[in-house]
Write a protein that holds these residues in place. Structure first.
Motif, PDB file in Angstrom:
ATOM      1  N   ILE A  12       0.851  -1.193   0.000  1.00 49.46           N
ATOM      2  CA  ILE A  12       0.000   0.000   0.000  1.00 49.46           C
ATOM      3  C   ILE A  12       0.888   1.244   0.000  1.00 49.46           C
ATOM      4  O   ILE A  12       0.663   2.184  -0.759  1.00 49.46           O
ATOM      5  CB  ILE A  12      -0.946  -0.013   1.219  1.00 49.46           C
ATOM      6  N   GLN A  13       1.896   1.238   0.846  1.00 46.74           N
ATOM      7  CA  GLN A  13       2.827   2.366   0.973  1.00 46.74           C
ATOM      8  C   GLN A  13       3.479   2.707  -0.362  1.00 46.74           C
ATOM      9  O   GLN A  13       3.620   3.868  -0.725  1.00 46.74           O
ATOM     10  CB  GLN A  13       3.890   2.008   2.006  1.00 46.74           C
ATOM     11  N   HIS A  14       3.868   1.679  -1.121  1.00 47.24           N
ATOM     12  CA  HIS A  14       4.552   1.886  -2.401  1.00 47.24           C
ATOM     13  C   HIS A  14       3.590   1.927  -3.589  1.00 47.24           C
ATOM     14  O   HIS A  14       4.031   2.169  -4.719  1.00 47.24           O
ATOM     15  CB  HIS A  14       5.593   0.782  -2.632  1.00 47.24           C
ATOM     16  N   GLY A  15       2.309   1.639  -3.347  1.00 48.13           N
ATOM     17  CA  GLY A  15       1.342   1.633  -4.439  1.00 48.13           C
ATOM     18  C   GLY A  15       1.674   0.611  -5.504  1.00 48.13           C
ATOM     19  O   GLY A  15       1.553   0.881  -6.701  1.00 48.13           O
ATOM     20  N   ALA A  16       2.126  -0.573  -5.057  1.00 47.56           N
ATOM     21  CA  ALA A  16       2.568  -1.600  -6.002  1.00 47.56           C
ATOM     22  C   ALA A  16       2.074  -2.976  -5.573  1.00 47.56           C
ATOM     23  O   ALA A  16       1.714  -3.186  -4.423  1.00 47.56           O
ATOM     24  CB  ALA A  16       4.095  -1.608  -6.064  1.00 47.56           C
ATOM     25  N   ARG A  17       2.063  -3.899  -6.509  1.00 42.49           N
ATOM     26  CA  ARG A  17       1.724  -5.297  -6.221  1.00 42.49           C
ATOM     27  C   ARG A  17       2.978  -6.159  -6.181  1.00 42.49           C
ATOM     28  O   ARG A  17       2.923  -7.321  -5.813  1.00 42.49           O
ATOM     29  CB  ARG A  17       0.753  -5.841  -7.257  1.00 42.49           C
ATOM     30  N   ARG A  18       4.112  -5.592  -6.607  1.00 35.92           N
ATOM     31  CA  ARG A  18       5.377  -6.323  -6.621  1.00 35.92           C
ATOM     32  C   ARG A  18       6.454  -5.400  -6.059  1.00 35.92           C
ATOM     33  O   ARG A  18       6.562  -4.251  -6.467  1.00 35.92           O
ATOM     34  CB  ARG A  18       5.724  -6.749  -8.039  1.00 35.92           C
ATOM     35  N   LEU A  19       7.236  -5.933  -5.106  1.00 37.16           N
ATOM     36  CA  LEU A  19       8.335  -5.175  -4.509  1.00 37.16           C
ATOM     37  C   LEU A  19       9.544  -6.088  -4.357  1.00 37.16           C
ATOM     38  O   LEU A  19       9.392  -7.307  -4.237  1.00 37.16           O
ATOM     39  CB  LEU A  19       7.950  -4.649  -3.118  1.00 37.16           C
ATOM     40  N   LYS A  20      10.704  -5.489  -4.320  1.00 39.09           N
ATOM     41  CA  LYS A  20      11.905  -6.255  -3.993  1.00 39.09           C
ATOM     42  C   LYS A  20      11.836  -6.604  -2.505  1.00 39.09           C
ATOM     43  O   LYS A  20      11.268  -5.871  -1.712  1.00 39.09           O
ATOM     44  CB  LYS A  20      13.157  -5.437  -4.278  1.00 39.09           C
ATOM     45  N   GLU A  21      12.411  -7.758  -2.156  1.00 37.92           N
ATOM     46  CA  GLU A  21      12.340  -8.207  -0.765  1.00 37.92           C
ATOM     47  C   GLU A  21      12.913  -7.153   0.187  1.00 37.92           C
ATOM     48  O   GLU A  21      12.330  -6.899   1.247  1.00 37.92           O
ATOM     49  CB  GLU A  21      13.065  -9.543  -0.591  1.00 37.92           C
ATOM     50  N   THR A  63      -0.436 -11.642  -3.251  1.00 37.72           N
ATOM     51  CA  THR A  63      -1.393 -12.506  -3.942  1.00 37.72           C
ATOM     52  C   THR A  63      -2.841 -12.071  -3.743  1.00 37.72           C
ATOM     53  O   THR A  63      -3.739 -12.715  -4.246  1.00 37.72           O
ATOM     54  CB  THR A  63      -1.249 -13.963  -3.475  1.00 37.72           C
ATOM     55  N   PHE A  64      -3.042 -11.002  -2.988  1.00 37.11           N
ATOM     56  CA  PHE A  64      -4.394 -10.479  -2.801  1.00 37.11           C
ATOM     57  C   PHE A  64      -4.348  -8.986  -3.100  1.00 37.11           C
ATOM     58  O   PHE A  64      -3.273  -8.409  -3.253  1.00 37.11           O
ATOM     59  CB  PHE A  64      -4.922 -10.766  -1.390  1.00 37.11           C
ATOM     60  N   ASN A  65      -5.501  -8.372  -3.186  1.00 39.41           N
ATOM     61  CA  ASN A  65      -5.556  -6.959  -3.535  1.00 39.41           C
ATOM     62  C   ASN A  65      -5.280  -6.114  -2.292  1.00 39.41           C
ATOM     63  O   ASN A  65      -6.118  -6.044  -1.402  1.00 39.41           O
ATOM     64  CB  ASN A  65      -6.924  -6.614  -4.118  1.00 39.41           C
ATOM     65  N   PRO A  66      -4.119  -5.471  -2.219  1.00 34.14           N
ATOM     66  CA  PRO A  66      -3.795  -4.697  -1.022  1.00 34.14           C
ATOM     67  C   PRO A  66      -4.719  -3.500  -0.814  1.00 34.14           C
ATOM     68  O   PRO A  66      -4.897  -3.044   0.317  1.00 34.14           O
ATOM     69  CB  PRO A  66      -2.352  -4.244  -1.261  1.00 34.14           C
ATOM     70  N   SER A  67      -5.349  -3.021  -1.884  1.00 37.95           N
ATOM     71  CA  SER A  67      -6.246  -1.870  -1.734  1.00 37.95           C
ATOM     72  C   SER A  67      -7.524  -2.239  -0.975  1.00 37.95           C
ATOM     73  O   SER A  67      -8.262  -1.362  -0.541  1.00 37.95           O
ATOM     74  CB  SER A  67      -6.580  -1.269  -3.098  1.00 37.95           C
TER      75      SER A  67
END
Length: 152
Positions: A12-21, A63-67
């Motif tokens: 949510i903070q980054h507004g992304a569904r994929r982030l680096k670990e 794997t789920f919608n963070p929004s």
């Protein structure tokens, strides 16, 4: 469920569904001060094991919608999230997430356990399936619990 909230927060903070670990670790440990970096890595491992995150070559994907998750301003995850949860606890969380009252689910699972002579994990999986909730990923864990009981 607080595990889902803790996992969703960096995305949510980054507004992304994929982030680096390392972005997830920094978000959980430095940005929010919820965990140490080692604890954040443990949380990632647990979330991956429970299917909330998937590891890929380019990082972690939620794997789920963070929004659909709200992170309350005063939210601080409990360190209990860092311990591995039993199949029973995970099924119970799924039932509660679908709107069932926790005490009702526990009572129904206990009744089913006694009626069918199953382990609590196996009874939880059977009950969830009867309620139309997909917990297929937990069936092998419940089966293992049955086999361990038979061996012991």
């Amino acid at each position: 469920m607080s595990l889902r909230v803790a996992v969703a927060a960096p995305f949510i903070q980054h507004g992304a569904r994929r982030l680096k670990e390392n972005e997830v670790v920094v978000a959980l440990s430095l940005d929010r001060d919820w965990f140490s970096p080692d604890q954040a890595k443990r949380l990632i491992d647990i979330a991956t094991q429970e299917g909330l995150l998937e590891r890929g070559d380019d990082g972690l994907e939620i794997t789920f919608n963070p929004s659909e998750v709200t992170v309350p301003e005063e939210f601080v995850p409990d360190e209990d999230l860092l311990r591995e949860r039993s199949a029973f606890e995970r099924v119970l969380d799924s039932l509660v997430a679908e709107g069932m009252e926790k005490h009702e689910a526990v009572g129904a699972i206990n009744t089913l356990q006694q009626e069918l002579g199953l382990t609590i994990e196996a009874a939880a999986v059977v009950y969830a399936r009867r309620q139309g909730i997909d917990v297929g990923d937990l069936a092998p864990i419940a089966r293992e619990a049955v086999l361990d009981t038979e061996d012991g």
